[in-house]
Enzyme design. Structure first.
Site, PDB file in Angstrom:
ATOM      1  CG  HIS A   1     -28.702 -74.364   8.029  1.00  0.00           C
ATOM      2  ND1 HIS A   1     -29.204 -75.573   8.456  1.00  0.00           N
ATOM      3  CD2 HIS A   1     -29.457 -73.993   6.968  1.00  0.00           C
ATOM      4  CE1 HIS A   1     -30.212 -75.920   7.675  1.00  0.00           C
ATOM      5  NE2 HIS A   1     -30.393 -74.981   6.763  1.00  0.00           N
TER       6      HIS A   1
ATOM      7  CG  HIS B   1     -30.456 -78.890   9.846  1.00  0.00           C
ATOM      8  ND1 HIS B   1     -30.480 -77.746  10.618  1.00  0.00           N
ATOM      9  CD2 HIS B   1     -31.714 -79.364   9.843  1.00  0.00           C
ATOM     10  CE1 HIS B   1     -31.706 -77.540  11.070  1.00  0.00           C
ATOM     11  NE2 HIS B   1     -32.477 -78.497  10.619  1.00  0.00           N
TER      12      HIS B   1
END
Lengths: 173, 820
Positions: A103, A122
């Site tokens: 990501h 995250h």
């Protein structure tokens, strides 16, 4: 962390890193105005075959830090204690993954209780027992897994990846 | 095996690639992106001089790099008829997302239409009509003529009430100011259509009537307020999954304490701490987990209330806070009406609320303290209130919404830094239409009327009732029956005989048939029943304006061609209007035909200038050129001027203490508890063992209209999941990934069992609006007094129908909660 001691074929790797540089140079020639002669190029990047560890040294559920295909690409080898997709070794339970979150490039941490790699950035998590499948998260890829081979002497050799690594537009720089 | 793309390198964006401003067209947050395009036979290089990012791409890039894109951010698309490379990647300079991309938005390129790479081949590329027993291609002229002839004839026979419309009212894809104006001008300008409903609900109504009636627009703060608040209260929402980068980029810093410097700088002279958060949700979500990870459990209060009891909790907060005197007396006196009356009417003790909500008295008292007890030095605590579908599609929508706004208003948290009482939103917004006053209130319950056989023609714009309505099981069966009558009539006449064809359709309509026109980007599920499909363009295939959850307006610049002959919705609406004008003249209704003038738009910009620019508050300051110059940050609506090359916006609404009531004040609302309000809900609860709670999930955008053809998504989510407590699964004889039937007296549907230890016994949670298992099938027709659906309070039974099918066997069923 230097990984030179892990390399199976130093010469081959040097050759390949040179080839990678040449490919970049070829790309550069396409954006200058001078006519360039067409050169044959490989359709796939050439992965090095690197020794990342041995079957004997791995203990169940204790990941070993490695790097592949070069020192700037951290990853792990894990013996899961259960036959899984992509698993090698006598028990079909040894897997290897990149530990850079696809990501945003944060380092993944191994959760030994449920055998997932977790991202503190995250909250994405990837299942080591399911080919690096993202259990939940913000990555638009499942986790890059190593193509592994085990030599007769128990050496574990990585020779490819199945997804693009975070932070590079070619898996071999 | 888990899906892998087997991509080991990507073309490099060259230094001279074209750059386009993009706002993600999926959720309300509206993250900023850049689209880069360049000629198909060229590529950049790794040298800093040879790529757009001016960095050495022969080196590994570090975390949060703005010089890396994933395979999902790349595609090959058409631009001005030629193949070009396309990269759509998050923009680090956008204040909304600061370079973050969600698992939805970061797939915008991959979910674009590509002939070269065969993505989204489901897109409609030309009009289609029912002909010879199948949907078959036709020209725009032919399709529009048929639509106009049937529609005009039905309006002539039945009046405008014979025309039923389902239309998006939002921003982002399948919406935007251009397209809401185009459809709005057609149905509310040229006509006064009353039987109209919005994309996700069965009537034309606000989901947040109460806050508007109180004089407080629902998007009243700015995203920075989440960084400044002392306490965040979030009701019936799961922002990590459904407003991802708002949560990650603006809530998390406050929970982690990394926004402390900003707090001290912007709000000096008061004490500050990292935020506390109160989460009201019957279900433990990944949001709850992330908050605990960041803030520590001691600063997170998850109030897992009995489903549908929110109103009792809010009234108890209000009662306790008023008794303690923790209210903003000056604001109440100067800017509001009805405070004392509201407090008296809504009086609810902590004990009463505890009995209704299932919480303890201490939990309710402590949460009220976190909301309103003064800080050190008697400073007012800054609390931001945020809510979404758990409240909006929950029990007694109107009163519950009002009860929450009561608390926010009384504690002085509207229009102030670190405050706000806002819906979190689903789509972006982009509403610009002539007055809808003729629709009335309550508005017509359109889906019910369709089931009852009313209406002759149905125009559908980017809606799919089959996936996103309540009582969907009955709706689908009736809708199919009615549209089949028209298909049979069409099959009886040679297609080329237009007069005979229209007459046959009209006769079938008289016998209970329905003529259905579906405007969409893909063949939707309801479209399977339609007679005409009109292909629309989506965001990026046209220039498109919208605003996000803090009213931030941006222009998405067209970066690729629409597929085939697809057109922007606003231009489709204009062409329907042109054709209806022509047909009305031909059938001798010249006066009616004159109402359809003013649709001579050639481009979406024409529609924008006719609509937003000419009609919306502050619109006179806004043009495409000015928005383009404002980039991915845009401005916050409403615009108040234009100076130094910039549109001047409005950071927070009501900052001056002037509210939206006729007297410039806000009005408190009396909101007494009345149990499960919608008809039949209590009986359903008494009869069936499982709560079938439902909602959205991180991976899927909306009804999966693009995701259903995305390999990465469908590999991970072939069926809608239903989260069940493992003990419930054992009792039902279920293993991971088994298919279950969910059923009750409303209908039945299917889902894939997902073991969830954090789920309470007998409380299931099912993914909403998924194509391979529609949760709406089991939702009753019960609505509130303004026809707002009540999806959340649904009860049913569950049984196994099949062991895990092949496409669920490779899936991980581990906990979704981050854990190290």
């Amino acid at each position: 962390m230097k990984k030179c001691d892990l390399m199976v074929d130093l010469g081959r790797r040097r050759f390949l890193s040179g080839a990678g540089f040449a490919a970049a140079g070829a790309a550069a020639t396409t954006i200058v105005s001078a006519p360039a002669q067409a050169k044959p190029a490989a359709a796939l990047v050439e992965y090095p075959a690197n020794k990342l560890g041995t079957v004997a040294e791995l203990k169940v559920n204790e990941p070993k830090d490695v790097a592949y295909p070069d020192d700037d690409a951290p990853g792990v080898l894990i013996k899961l204690g259960k036959r899984v997709p992509g698993g090698v070794g006598p028990d079909g339970d040894i897997v290897g993954f990149s530990t850079v979150c696809p990501h945003k490039g944060y380092p993944l941490a191994f959760n030994s209780s449920d055998k997932t790699l977790n991202c503190p950035g995250h909250y994405s998590r990837f299942d080591c027992e399911a080919g690096g499948q993202q259990v939940w998260g913000q990555s638009t890829q499942n986790l890059p897994q190593y193509a592994l081979r085990v030599e007769a002497n128990g050496d574990i050799v990585a020779e490819g990846l199945d997804e693009l690594l975070y932070g590079r537009l070619s898996n071999v720089l | 095996m888990t899906y892998k793309r087997q991509i080991d390198r990507l073309p490099i964006v060259p230094a001279d690639a074209k750059e386009h401003n993009v706002t993600c067209h999926f959720c309300i947050v509206g993250c900023g992106y850049k689209a880069y395009t360049w000629d198909i036979n060229r590529q950049g290089g790794t040298d800093p001089s040879q790529n757009k990012f001016k960095v050495d791409l022969a080196q590994q890039q570090g975390a949060d790099s703005s010089a890396w894109y994933s395979p999902s951010m790349y595609n090959i698309v058409k631009q001005d008829g030629k193949d070009v490379h396309l990269v759509i990647m998050p923009d680090k300079n956008c204040v909304v997302n600061s370079g973050l991309g969600s698992v939805r938005g970061a797939r915008m390129a991959e979910t674009s239409y590509s002939e070269a790479r065969s993505t989204q081949q489901q897109r409609l590329t030309h009009p289609m009509v029912w002909r010879y027993g199948a949907m078959s291609p036709t020209s725009w002229d032919d399709a529009l003529d048929l639509v106009a002839r049937v529609t005009c004839q039905i309006v002539k026979d039945q009046g405008e009430d014979g025309l039923f419309v389902s239309a998006f009212d939002h921003g982002g894809a399948g919406g935007g100011y251009e397209n809401t104006w185009g459809t709005g001008k057609l149905y509310f300008g040229a006509m006064k259509v009353k039987n109209i409903r919005i994309h996700n609900r069965p009537a034309y109504n606000s989901e947040v009537h109460a806050t508007r009636d109180m004089g407080i627009g629902e998007l009243n703060n700015c995203y920075e307020d989440a960084e400044l608040a002392d306490t965040i209260v979030v009701v019936g929402a799961n922002p990590l999954e459904t407003q991802t980068n708002y949560f990650l980029n603006h809530w998390v810093p406050n929970l982690r304490g990394t926004s402390m410097d900003k707090k001290r700088a912007e709000l000096p002279n008061e004490a500050h701490s990292p935020a506390r958060i109160v989460i009201i949700d019957p279900r433990r979500t990944v949001t709850v987990n992330a908050c605990e990870v960041e803030a520590g459990k001691e600063r997170v209060m998850h109030l897992a209330i009995n489903s549908g009891s929110d109103l009792a909790l809010f009234n108890a907060w209000m009662t306790y806070i008023a008794e303690k005197g923790w209210v903003d007396k000056a604001l109440i006196a100067a800017s509001t009406n009805g405070f004392d009356k509201m407090v008296a009417a809504n009086k609810t003790t902590l004990e009463q609320a505890a009995a209704l909500t299932g919480l303890t008295v201490d939990q309710i008292r402590q949460s009220a303290e976190w909301i309103a007890s003064p800080k050190e030095g008697n400073a007012r605590r800054r609390t931001m209130f945020a809510y979404e579908k758990g409240l909006i599609w929950g029990n007694d929508n109107y009163r519950t919404n009002g009860a929450l706004v009561n608390v926010a208003l009384a504690t002085g948290n509207i229009g102030r830094p670190g405050g706000g009482c806002v819906r979190l939103g689903g789509h972006q917004e982009g509403y610009s239409r002539p007055s809808d006053a003729h629709v009335g209130r309550p508005a017509a319950y359109v889906d019910k009327l369709l089931i009852e056989g009313k209406g002759g023609v149905h125009h559908i714009w980017g809606c799919d009732h089959y996936k996103t309505t309540l009582n969907a099981y009955q709706f689908k069966r009736t809708y199919k029956k009615r549209t089949d009558l028209v298909k049979e009539a069409m099959d009886s006449i040679p297609f080329g005989d237009r007069t005979a064809l229209v007459n046959a359709i009209v006769e079938a309509i008289k016998k209970g048939g329905l003529f259905s026109v579906d405007v969409d980007i893909i063949p939707s599920q309801i479209g399977q029943a339609s007679h005409v499909w009109l292909p629309a363009a989506t965001s990026g295939e046209m220039n498109l304006t919208s605003m996000n959850g803090e009213r931030r307006m941006r222009l998405v610049e067209r970066y690729m061609d629409p597929p085939g002959q697809a057109m922007p919705d606003c231009l489709i609406a204009a062409r329907i209007a042109n054709n209806m004008e022509r047909v009305f003249r031909e059938i001798g209704m010249a006066q009616v035909a004159d109402n359809f003038k003013g649709f001579d738009w050639k481009t979406e910009e024409d529609a924008f200038m006719d609509g937003y620019h000419a009609h919306e508050k502050g619109g006179e300051h806004v043009t495409y050129a000015r928005l383009k110059a404002m980039g991915t940050n845009g401005f916050q609506e409403p615009a108040t001027g234009f100076a130094d090359g910039k549109i001047i916006g409005t950071k927070r609404l009501f900052a001056d203490g002037k509210f939206g009531g006729k007297d410039g004040k806000a009005t408190f609302m009396e909101t007494q508890w009345r149990g499960l309000q919608a008809a039949g809900k209590q009986a359903e609860k008494d009869k069936f063992p499982f709560l079938i709670n439902n909602g959205r999930a991180n991976l899927i955008w909306q009804s999966a209209y693009l995701d259903q053809k995305n390999d990465f998504v469908m590999d991970a989510q072939p069926y809608p999941f239903i989260e069940l407590n493992p003990a419930d699964m054992a009792e039902l004889g279920l293993k991971d990934g088994d298919l279950v039937e969910v059923y009750n007296d409303n209908g039945s549907t299917q889902a894939m069992a997902y073991p969830t230890p954090s789920a309470k016994r007998n409380q299931a949670f099912m993914l909403f609006a998924f194509p391979t298992g529609v949760q709406g099938n089991v939702v009753s027709a019960g609505v509130n007094e303004f026809v707002i659906p009540n999806y959340k309070q649904t009860w049913g039974n569950i049984r196994k129908i099949a062991s895990a099918p092949e496409n669920t066997r490779h899936l991980s069923f581990k906990s979704r909660e981050y854990a190290v």
